[in-house]
Design an enzyme around this catalytic site. Structure first.
Site, PDB file in Angstrom:
ATOM      1  CE  LYS A  19      -8.258  70.756  -0.782  1.00 52.16           C
ATOM      2  NZ  LYS A  19      -7.801  71.082   0.559  1.00 52.16           N
ATOM      3  CG  ASP A  41       2.877  64.364  -3.300  1.00 46.20           C
ATOM      4  OD1 ASP A  41       2.476  65.303  -4.002  1.00 46.20           O
ATOM      5  OD2 ASP A  41       3.558  63.415  -3.724  1.00 46.20           O
TER       6      ASP A  41
END
Ligand code: SAH
Length: 414
Positions: free
Chosen positions: A222, A200
């Site tokens: 992403k 994270d």
């Protein structure tokens, strides 16, 4: 002088007699390790320390309360000469030598047939460190090297990649507030042993730089979403990798179960039959105030603390928080994800009865180089946040504990 290095060996002492001559502090330090190895220990000494006497009383060792006799060595596998008298120790090693029993000397290593290494255990191995020669025997150095090795094993820096735990599955690791020093020993170890790390934004990113180059690193920001939400995509990913036989670490900020959606990932793993375990993390509502010098509780000031997510404003139909009830509480209130809605929350608390002068601290970027604290009251919180350009992540602490930490800023209470 003997220039040959010692030949290392692990003695398996279960059920075998070991003789300890002397009952002082050396004996007291060594006997527990002998017992842990299963040895049958006899202590021969006119006097012993209270700790050794207690072991004798409880039957864990035998104690012969007298001076050493050569025949004490008969039938033993290993002897430790640990009296504080050189001649007595010399007599023990000679009696042992003539009976071909290895003997350690507490006083004079050069005269001994065996040496005790600096020992420690971690991760299923015993680490034992010995100097090579009696001329440079340096117990402190051996102990320091042992400590370095143990620390490496505990922290995962020494992971022996080909022999590490490779059981497929998912480990949810709470990384703490951001400083890489504040991750747990177990969390660091799990990271270093992972095949895949799914990280994270708020997880301590510096730790990722220490991962072996073979570790696959997935940055959650992403992950392509397509027809899934971000959380669904993460669930899919960790489950898929684990089913491929990989060891997956899901790496988050703070603790995975404190507004971290960790349990959704646990449920996804369970539904897919993937083994999942949790390593708790230092959670920011507790750790960040502490780092900023604010005690979340203080004797005589508060008997409770309450943690609230402020990601939706008080009158929002998705809000699950009863702000009227929260406003009636008198203890410490910690708001998370609340920078946007801080002014509205402060208003709701005042409407519910909390004093506008109630002290507030906004701690931004806790444990990070940019950490700073902005002080306010419930009455000024909104304008202070705007004036100081406060951005997430921030922990907002409301209550008298803030006055305890910053008496100079706030007028005395009452
Ligand atoms: N699972 C995390 C919280 C995730 S919610 C935990 O246990 O800490 C994200 C919120 O946590 C942020 O909006 C902020 O309120 C708080 N937070 C997390 N890390 C922080 C930090 N280093 N400094 C200040 N607040 C932090």
């Amino acid at each position: 002088m003997d220039a040959h290095p010692p030949y290392p060996s692990g003695l398996r002492l279960t059920g075998r007699r070991v003789l300890m001559v002397g009952g002082g502090h050396v004996a007291q330090r060594r006997v527990p390790a002998l017992l842990a190895s299963g040895a049958v220990v006899t202590v021969v000494s006119p006097e012993v320390t209270p700790a050794i006497e207690a072991l004798a009383d409880s039957g864990e060792i035998a104690w012969q309360q007298r001076a050493f006799e050569d025949s004490d060595v008969d039938g033993t596998w290993y002897v430790i000469a640990a009296t504080d008298d050189h001649d007595a120790n010399q007599a023990v090693s000679m009696a042992s030598e003539s009976r071909r029993v290895f003997c350690v000397r507490a006083d004079d290593a050069t005269a001994a047939s065996a040496w005790t290494p600096a020992v420690g255990r971690s991760s299923g191995v015993t680490v034992a460190v010995l100097s090579n020669e009696e001329s440079n025997r340096d117990p402190q150095r051996s102990a320091a090297i042992r400590d370095e090795i143990l620390e490496g094993l505990r922290e995962g820096a020494i992971a022996a990649p080909h022999h590490r735990d490779r059981t497929p599955g998912v480990v949810l690791v709470g990384g703490g507030p951001g400083d890489p020093e504040l991750v747990s020993v177990a969390g660091r170890k799990a990271l270093m042993q992972a095949d895949v790390v799914v990280a994270d934004r708020l997880a301590p990113r510096e730790l990722l730089g220490e991962l072996p180059s073979t570790t696959e690193l997935v940055d959650v920001a992403k992950i392509p979403r397509g027809r899934f939400t971000a959380q669904e995509a993460i669930n899919e990913l960790i489950v898929a990798r684990a089913l491929e036989g990989k060891r997956v670490v899901r790496f988050k900020g703070g603790d995975s179960f404190v507004f971290g959606r960790g349990y959704e990932e646990v449920l996804a793993c369970r539904a897919a039959g993937v083994p999942v375990t949790v390593v708790p993390g230092l959670t920011s509502p507790v750790a960040v105030p502490a780092l900023a010098g604010i005690p979340i509780t203080h004797r005589g000031i508060t008997h409770e603390f309450t943690v609230v997510s402020g990601h939706v404003p008080p009158d929002h139909h998705d809000s699950l928080v009863d702000y009227e009830a929260v406003a009636r509480l008198t203890g410490t209130l910690v708001l998370m994800m609340a920078v946007e809605n801080a002014a509205a929350i402060a208003e709701a608390l005042v409407r519910g009865g909390r004093d506008t002068a109630t002290p507030v601290a906004v701690v931004c970027d806790g444990s990070m180089p940019a950490e700073r604290t902005v002080l306010a009251t419930l009455g000024t919180l909104g304008e202070q946040i705007a004036a100081e350009r406060v951005r997430a992540p921030a922990i907002i602490v409301v209550g008298e504990v803030v006055r305890v930490a910053h008496p100079e800023y706030f007028a005395p209470h009452g």
